[in-house]
Design an enzyme around this catalytic site. Structure first.
Site, PDB file in Angstrom:
ATOM      1  N   ASP A  64       4.455  -5.626   9.896  1.00  0.00           N
ATOM      2  CA  ASP A  64       5.863  -5.107  10.598  1.00  0.00           C
ATOM      3  C   ASP A  64       5.837  -6.346  11.988  1.00  0.00           C
ATOM      4  OD1 ASP A  64       6.853  -3.391   8.845  1.00  0.00           O
ATOM      5  OD2 ASP A  64       6.090  -1.552   9.931  1.00  0.00           O
TER       6      ASP A  64
ATOM      7  N   ASP B  38       0.375  -2.197  12.447  1.00  0.00           N
ATOM      8  CA  ASP B  38       0.890  -2.747  10.990  1.00  0.00           C
ATOM      9  C   ASP B  38       1.170  -4.237  11.066  1.00  0.00           C
ATOM     10  OD1 ASP B  38       2.646  -3.664   8.751  1.00  0.00           O
ATOM     11  OD2 ASP B  38       2.648  -1.461   8.420  1.00  0.00           O
TER      12      ASP B  38
ATOM     13  N   THR C 282      -0.897   7.779  -0.966  1.00  0.00           N
ATOM     14  CA  THR C 282      -2.116   7.580  -1.638  1.00  0.00           C
ATOM     15  C   THR C 282      -3.012   6.482  -0.876  1.00  0.00           C
ATOM     16  OG1 THR C 282      -1.350   6.008  -3.270  1.00  0.00           O
ATOM     17  CG2 THR C 282      -1.060   8.189  -3.675  1.00  0.00           C
TER      18      THR C 282
ATOM     19  N   ARG D 206       0.826  -1.167  -0.052  1.00  0.00           N
ATOM     20  CA  ARG D 206       0.043   0.280  -0.121  1.00  0.00           C
ATOM     21  C   ARG D 206       0.826   1.087   0.039  1.00  0.00           C
ATOM     22  NH1 ARG D 206      -4.525   1.041   4.333  1.00  0.00           N
ATOM     23  NH2 ARG D 206      -2.541   1.734   5.876  1.00  0.00           N
TER      24      ARG D 206
HETATM   25  C1  PRP Z   1      -1.270  -4.152   4.922  1.00  0.00           C
HETATM   26  C2  PRP Z   1      -2.368  -5.387   5.148  1.00  0.00           C
HETATM   27  C3  PRP Z   1      -3.184  -5.197   3.986  1.00  0.00           C
HETATM   28  C4  PRP Z   1      -3.340  -3.799   3.649  1.00  0.00           C
HETATM   29  C5  PRP Z   1      -4.702  -3.324   3.975  1.00  0.00           C
HETATM   30  O1  PRP Z   1      -0.329  -4.305   4.103  1.00  0.00           O
HETATM   31  O2  PRP Z   1      -1.455  -6.600   5.383  1.00  0.00           O
HETATM   32  O3  PRP Z   1      -2.590  -6.157   2.860  1.00  0.00           O
HETATM   33  O4  PRP Z   1      -2.404  -3.237   4.331  1.00  0.00           O
HETATM   34  O5  PRP Z   1      -4.787  -2.277   3.800  1.00  0.00           O
HETATM   35  P1  PRP Z   1      -5.872  -1.744   2.702  1.00  0.00           P
HETATM   36  O6  PRP Z   1      -7.200  -2.365   3.192  1.00  0.00           O
HETATM   37  O7  PRP Z   1      -5.857  -0.062   3.086  1.00  0.00           O
HETATM   38  O8  PRP Z   1      -5.431  -1.903   1.268  1.00  0.00           O
HETATM   39  P2  PRP Z   1       0.851  -3.431   3.729  1.00  0.00           P
HETATM   40  O9  PRP Z   1       0.599  -2.678   2.174  1.00  0.00           O
HETATM   41  O10 PRP Z   1       1.068  -2.569   4.683  1.00  0.00           O
HETATM   42  O11 PRP Z   1       2.053  -4.257   2.987  1.00  0.00           O
HETATM   43  P3  PRP Z   1       2.896  -5.448   4.204  1.00  0.00           P
HETATM   44  O12 PRP Z   1       1.913  -6.610   4.167  1.00  0.00           O
HETATM   45  O13 PRP Z   1       4.064  -5.797   3.218  1.00  0.00           O
HETATM   46  O14 PRP Z   1       3.307  -4.868   5.308  1.00  0.00           O
HETATM   47  N1  URA Z   2      -2.546  -2.458   7.305  1.00  0.00           N
HETATM   48  C1  URA Z   2      -2.424  -2.660   8.401  1.00  0.00           C
HETATM   49  O1  URA Z   2      -1.322  -3.604   8.807  1.00  0.00           O
HETATM   50  N2  URA Z   2      -2.862  -2.182   9.596  1.00  0.00           N
HETATM   51  C2  URA Z   2      -3.947  -1.188   9.370  1.00  0.00           C
HETATM   52  O2  URA Z   2      -4.374  -0.823  10.622  1.00  0.00           O
HETATM   53  C3  URA Z   2      -4.220  -0.868   8.278  1.00  0.00           C
HETATM   54  C4  URA Z   2      -3.594  -1.438   7.069  1.00  0.00           C
END
Ligand code: PRP
Ligand code: URA
Length: 209
Positions: free
Chosen positions: A203, A200, A108, A104
């Protein structure tokens, strides 16, 4: 909404509370995500098709039920969805695993694809897309777009925590996809994080922040 199932089982709720707690470290966090996915898997796979086979017990022959049809496909959204895979594989070890890489954009909040590999024939499988978090719904919607572009037809989405915004966006984009969530939280904050949420997920699973 009738496409949404909130899994209110006490064991799931208890474990989600432990996940939310900021004192929970990565090792315990990973174990909890796996356990919750397993418990949620029971409900999400309630309607798996069965067929009859003939077997011999030590006592007699009988007709008994086994899962029928093509093997299930689990499709975690990288990275955080990976944390849910082993929990479901513990229930259905023969499931195939595909991967969709999305991140994400922090400004944006829109998802960007960097990887997609799905088991074949994808059109004959029940596909469960996995991601612990459904926030704006951008990532889940894009992931399911990809699965459908590759021919996926029978798709479910499983998350641990969702926001109303994400449920709305995903349901509007893919009304045919049932959503299973452990908790439906209050809202998103101005940075697109779920409130109260758990922070997150990627993380916290991988210890990257
Ligand atoms: C997080 C989570 C989802 C997304 C959700 O991933 O694991 O995939 O955000 O958010 P959304 O519904 O607003 O799209 P992130 O993009 O942080 O990537 P990561 O899993 O690599 O940390
Ligand atoms: N992705 C995450 O990991 N946590 C949130 O709260 C939203 C998006």
């Amino acid at each position: 909404m009738d496409n949404v199932t909130v899994l209110s089982h006490p064991l799931i709720q208890h474990k989600i509370t432990l996940l939310r707690d900021k004192r929970t470290g990565s090792k315990e966090f990973r174990e909890l995500v796996e356990e919750i996915a397993m418990l949620m898997g029971f409900e999400a796979m309630r309607d798996l098709p069965l067929e009859n086979i003939e077997i011999e017990t030590p006592i007699t022959t009988c007709t008994a039920k086994v899962l029928s049809g093509r093997k299930l496909a689990l499709v975690p959204i990288l990275r955080a969805g990976l944390g849910m895979v082993n929990g479901i594989l513990a229930l259905v070890p023969s499931a195939k695993v595909g991967h969709i890489g999305l991140y994400r954009d922090e400004k944006t909040l829109e998802p960007h694809e960097y990887y997609c590999k799905l088991p074949k024939p994808i059109d004959e499988r029940l596909i469960i897309v996995l991601d612990p978090m459904l926030a704006t719904g951008g990532s889940a919607t894009a992931a399911i777009d990809f699965v459908k572009q590759h021919g996926g037809k029978n798709i479910k989405f499983m998350c641990i925590i969702s926001a109303p915004e994400g449920i709305r966006r995903l349901s509007e984009a893919h009304p045919d996809v049932p959503i299973y969530t452990g908790c439906l939280d209050e809202k998103l904050n101005q940075n697109g994080y779920i409130v109260p949420g758990l922070g997150d997920a990627g993380d916290r699973i991988f210890g990257t922040k």
